[in-house]
Design an enzyme around this catalytic site. Structure first.
Site, PDB file in Angstrom:
ATOM      1  N   ASP A 108       0.802  -1.218   0.000  1.00 46.56           N
ATOM      2  CA  ASP A 108       0.000   0.000   0.000  1.00 46.56           C
ATOM      3  C   ASP A 108       0.834   1.266   0.000  1.00 46.56           C
ATOM      4  OD1 ASP A 108      -2.586  -0.746  -0.292  1.00 46.56           O
ATOM      5  OD2 ASP A 108      -3.187  -0.457   1.781  1.00 46.56           O
ATOM      6  N   GLY A 170     -12.886   4.717   5.605  1.00 50.02           N
ATOM      7  CA  GLY A 170     -13.444   3.496   6.156  1.00 50.02           C
ATOM      8  C   GLY A 170     -13.175   3.508   7.649  1.00 50.02           C
ATOM      9  N   ASN A 171     -13.021   2.330   8.250  1.00 52.88           N
ATOM     10  CA  ASN A 171     -12.625   2.318   9.654  1.00 52.88           C
ATOM     11  C   ASN A 171     -11.228   2.896   9.807  1.00 52.88           C
ATOM     12  OD1 ASN A 171     -11.846   0.804  12.461  1.00 52.88           O
ATOM     13  ND2 ASN A 171     -14.052   1.130  12.224  1.00 52.88           N
ATOM     14  N   GLY A 172     -10.390   2.660   8.798  1.00 55.00           N
ATOM     15  CA  GLY A 172      -9.153   3.413   8.613  1.00 55.00           C
ATOM     16  C   GLY A 172      -9.424   4.455   7.538  1.00 55.00           C
ATOM     17  N   ARG A 245     -21.919   3.867  11.449  1.00 50.06           N
ATOM     18  CA  ARG A 245     -23.371   3.663  11.364  1.00 50.06           C
ATOM     19  C   ARG A 245     -24.021   3.728  12.737  1.00 50.06           C
ATOM     20  NH1 ARG A 245     -22.641  -1.769   7.965  1.00 50.06           N
ATOM     21  NH2 ARG A 245     -21.080  -1.914   9.617  1.00 50.06           N
ATOM     22  N   GLY A 291     -15.887   2.241   2.652  1.00 49.58           N
ATOM     23  CA  GLY A 291     -17.191   2.043   3.273  1.00 49.58           C
ATOM     24  C   GLY A 291     -17.912   3.309   3.662  1.00 49.58           C
ATOM     25  N   GLU A 344      -9.431  -2.636  -4.542  1.00 46.13           N
ATOM     26  CA  GLU A 344      -8.013  -2.914  -4.326  1.00 46.13           C
ATOM     27  C   GLU A 344      -7.623  -4.285  -4.866  1.00 46.13           C
ATOM     28  OE1 GLU A 344      -7.070  -0.897  -0.128  1.00 46.13           O
ATOM     29  OE2 GLU A 344      -9.076  -1.765  -0.285  1.00 46.13           O
TER      30      GLU A 344
END
Length: 358
Positions: A108, A170-172, A245, A291, A344
């Site tokens: 990454d 996203g969560n990251g 959420r 997300g 990805e």
């Protein structure tokens, strides 16, 4: 493997992540290594490891409580998964079982290697960069690369002619400034902890907070690191959840801590977009992906509030409508605001194809 966990060969040559439990055999503090026995999780691979006389190498600095005779759980996104020895031994074990199958590593950080030194050097003693390569590396590069290439296709323009600000949320989460197809800056740093607040990560904070907490609360450094990585961000501010959420549901019920967490998050995204607009000089598109970026219309709305200053005007109706790929800015907006779902896995497959067939 995309960089998480390990590898195991199965019929047909497929490689998947796995978890293993390893018995600690030896700790060598001088060499900064931990030697562990092969773990017994996947019988075929472990038998092959034993036949080859291989052991996994890990690092005491990542496991401060490690003791001989103890156990280490490996796999997933643990710190040890990133260490060079972890990759080396997994590559060797995979080669032992599949000697004729090409192996490709996709990282990454690779996309961000085009950053100029003014963007990746930290303002700390330069010898730390020379001796230990402490610098900004950035993450989510595979995602940022995919969505900027796809956005150029949607706009029917060459990537080399476009400047994008890519928001992988996203969560990251991270933001990248991409100029002519090349990353010139990104919010994550030496580790994924820097930059935006995330699900459980703090993102940017005053570094002096670490020392202050250590003294004031008598916290050990690993405990502070755990707090910043696992107990902060959306979870830390809201006190509800790391899942956006859940926080949005509580916000809808009038929970003020949920409101604050969402506002801090959106404000930080907006601040990075503004900074990267200046760094790029010209912005052709702002991309939301992952997300949260793809599905959280409220976050996009708040993050784009005030971006009229750089020529980006969100269309509230388009933003509130469920999309896969879409341009959600107004027709009059000079800057395209876009939703581009990331892929990805496809990017990794393409890179693998190109390297193997080269």
């Amino acid at each position: 493997s995309s960089g998480y966990g390990g590898v195991i060969p199965v019929k047909g040559g497929v490689i998947v992540d796995f978890y293993r439990m390893c018995a600690i055999k030896k700790i060598d503090a001088a060499q900064n290594t931990i030697t562990v026995e092969p773990g017994i999780v996947w019988e075929k691979l472990d038998k092959e490891l034993m036949k080859q006389g291989l052991t996994l190498r890990l690092y005491p600095s990542s496991y401060p409580s490690a003791t001989v005779g103890g156990w280490l759980a490996q796999g997933g996104a643990g710190i040890g998964s990133y260490e060079a020895g972890w990759f080396r031994d997994n590559v060797l074990s995979a080669r032992a079982v599949m000697p004729d199958v090409p192996m490709v590593g996709v990282f990454d950080t690779a996309f961000h290697q085009t950053m100029p030194d003014r963007a990746y050097i930290y303002p700390i003693p330069y010898r730390l960069y020379e001796d230990f390569q402490i610098r900004r590396y950035g993450f989510h590069g595979t995602s940022h690369r995919y969505v900027t290439l796809r956005a150029a296709q949607i706009l029917e323009r060459a990537p080399e002619d476009l400047n994008f600000i890519s928001c992988h949320l996203g969560n990251g989460a991270s933001v990248a400034a991409v100029q002519g197809g090349r990353s010139i800056d990104t919010s994550m740093g030496l580790t994924p902890l820097e930059g935006l607040m995330m699900g459980t990560r703090s993102g940017d904070i005053d570094p002096a907070i670490v020392g202050y907490l250590s003294r004031r609360m008598d916290m050990e450094l690993p405990d502070v690191e755990t707090m910043l990585n696992k107990e902060s961000g959306m979870l830390g501010i809201s006190g509800i959840s790391s899942d956006l959420r859940d926080v949005e549901r509580e916000y809808a019920k009038g929970n003020d801590r949920a409101r604050l967490a969402l506002e801090v998050y959106a404000y930080q995204i907006r601040k990075y977009i503004g900074a990267y607009a200046v760094a790029l000089g010209r912005v052709d598109g702002i991309i939301f992906t992952a997300g949260v970026g793809e599905h959280a219309s409220l976050v996009r709305e708040w993050a784009c509030d005030g971006l009229e200053a750089i020529g980006a005007v969100l269309d509230p109706f388009k933003n509130a409508t469920r999309h896969d790929e879409a341009i959600i800015s107004k027709m009059s907006s000079r800057v395209h605001i876009m939703i581009v779902p990331t892929n990805e896995e496809l990017m990794i497959a393409r890179d693998t194809r190109d390297l193997v067939l080269a």
